[in-house]
Design a protein around this motif. Structure first.
Motif: not given
Length: 415
Positions: A87-88, A100-105
């Motif tokens: 996703v990034v 940031n939410a995608a990285i945490s997930e």
């Protein structure tokens, strides 16, 4: 004045204890201590192996979980590329909060994958260690309990009348060695007892038969005198019959004593031939009583003592003839091989025998009723000898009342 010498003093006490030092009870290498050390050591080794495997798996999981999820590529225009978090790859089109939410997930997913791998590999490692522990425990238990197998084999050999066998167990002074030594002592006493019994039977056989044989000879000599008074001849015949009965009693008791032991010398014996010889010996008595003897006798060869097996058939056929009906009596003698056993069956007509009296017939000197105690019908040891000889050959005898009177005697012997 002369002085009397002083009496010699007592010898000095030894500075060492002549008795062997016995170890302390808690230092004795007992089975409990050995099993405790064995299974405790196995548990400790298994725990160390399991901790080592978990440590390696955890280190691998942490290495996998700490791998970077993305890397920055490009020159003046910074771009983000990631194989584990696709996703990034389009970070330029994402807002900061969405990025940031995608990285945490992705980080949470990567951590969960590492934990799942750790759990699955730990379960496989535990399963492998369990299999190894059970196999090792089975082998160690067999090694610890191997003296019991040796004791069992010796006991089985002794049950086969080989009283000379001993365990003579070597090894630590534990409970099993104590049991083996106690068993050896018991076998030693049993062997002495059986040897004394055999010696007594041999001596009694000679001491009891000799005076009876002398009495019989003297009575026969006096009875052969044609000038002897009638009263004296009648008394001689009575004494001769009493002497003959005593000889039968002695022979029966000696045979019963010998047959209580296992048969050592064995050879092939056909029960059909043995039964035929018994019938030939009883044929005259059966004709005198009007008893008809029939039956099919098929070959049934066993390994045993021919003289004792012939006594089985003779006693059964004699009893069947003597304890029969007054008229139109019959005896059926059959032999066959059934289910791997040689079978001798003697059936006769006779008085009605209650089922609860069957066991008493096999006891020495026990008879069913008073009419079975006549002096012309033996001494009351026939069935006792039959049962003892059958047991000595590894067989059994069964008695069953016959409908209408009489008995069915069934002897089974291993082929």
């Amino acid at each position: 004045m002369a002085t009397t010498p002083a009496p010699p003093g007592a010898p000095p006490k030894p500075t060492w204890d002549p008795r062997p030092a016995t170890p302390l009870p808690w230092l004795r290498p007992t089975i409990r201590i050995r099993l405790t050390l064995l299974y405790g050591g196995m548990f400790l080794i298994a725990g160390i192996l399991l901790l080592s495997i978990i440590y390696l798996l955890a280190a691998q999981a942490l290495t996998t979980g700490n791998e970077p999820l993305f890397k920055i590529v490009g020159g003046t225009d910074i771009k983000v590329s990631s194989d584990k978090c696709p996703v990034v790859n389009n970070a330029s089109n994402l807002s900061l909060s969405t990025f940031n939410a995608a990285i945490s997930e992705c980080i949470d997913h990567q951590r969960q994958v590492a934990l799942d791998n750790l759990l699955s590999r730990s379960l496989l490692a535990l399963l492998g260690l369990a299999v190894i522990a059970f196999a090792f425990g089975y082998a160690m238990a067999g090694r610890v309990l191997s003296p019991l197998g040796r004791i069992t084999r010796t006991a089985r050999a002794v049950a086969g009348s080989d009283l000379s066998r001993r365990i003579e167990l070597d090894g630590p002074d534990d409970e099993l060695k104590e049991l083996a030594d106690t068993f050896d002592d018991m076998l030693e006493r049993l062997q002495r007892a059986f040897t004394a019994q055999q010696r007594f039977v041999g001596n009694a056989s000679h001491e009891l038969r000799t005076p009876l044989a002398i009495n019989r000879t003297l009575l026969e000599v006096h009875l052969s005198d044609p000038n002897a008074p009638v009263e004296l001849q009648q008394l001689g015949k009575t004494l001769l019959a009493t002497n003959e009965r005593s000889e039968q009693l002695v022979e029966g008791l000696l045979l019963l004593a010998r047959s209580d032991n296992q048969i050592v010398e064995r050879g092939p014996v056909d029960l059909a031939e043995v039964a035929g010889q018994a019938i030939d010996q009883v044929h005259a008595e059966a004709e005198a009583k009007g008893v008809r003897i029939t039956g099919d006798r098929e070959p049934a060869v066993v390994r045993g003592n021919g003289v004792l097996l012939e006594r089985i058939a003779l006693n059964l056929v004699q009893n069947a003839v003597r304890y029969n009906v007054a008229e139109q009596g019959w005896v059926e003698v059959t032999t066959a091989v059934e289910n791997g056993h040689a079978v001798l069956v003697v059936t006769n007509t006779g008085p009605v025998v209650p089922a609860y009296e069957i066991d008493n017939l096999f006891e020495p000197f026990r008879r069913l009723r008073t009419e079975r105690t006549g002096s012309d019908k033996g001494v009351g040891l026939g069935l006792s000898i039959v049962r003892s000889v059958a047991r000595a050959h590894g067989g059994h005898i069964y008695a069953q009342p016959r409908e209408g009177g009489g008995l069915v005697m069934r002897v089974t012997l291993p082929v």
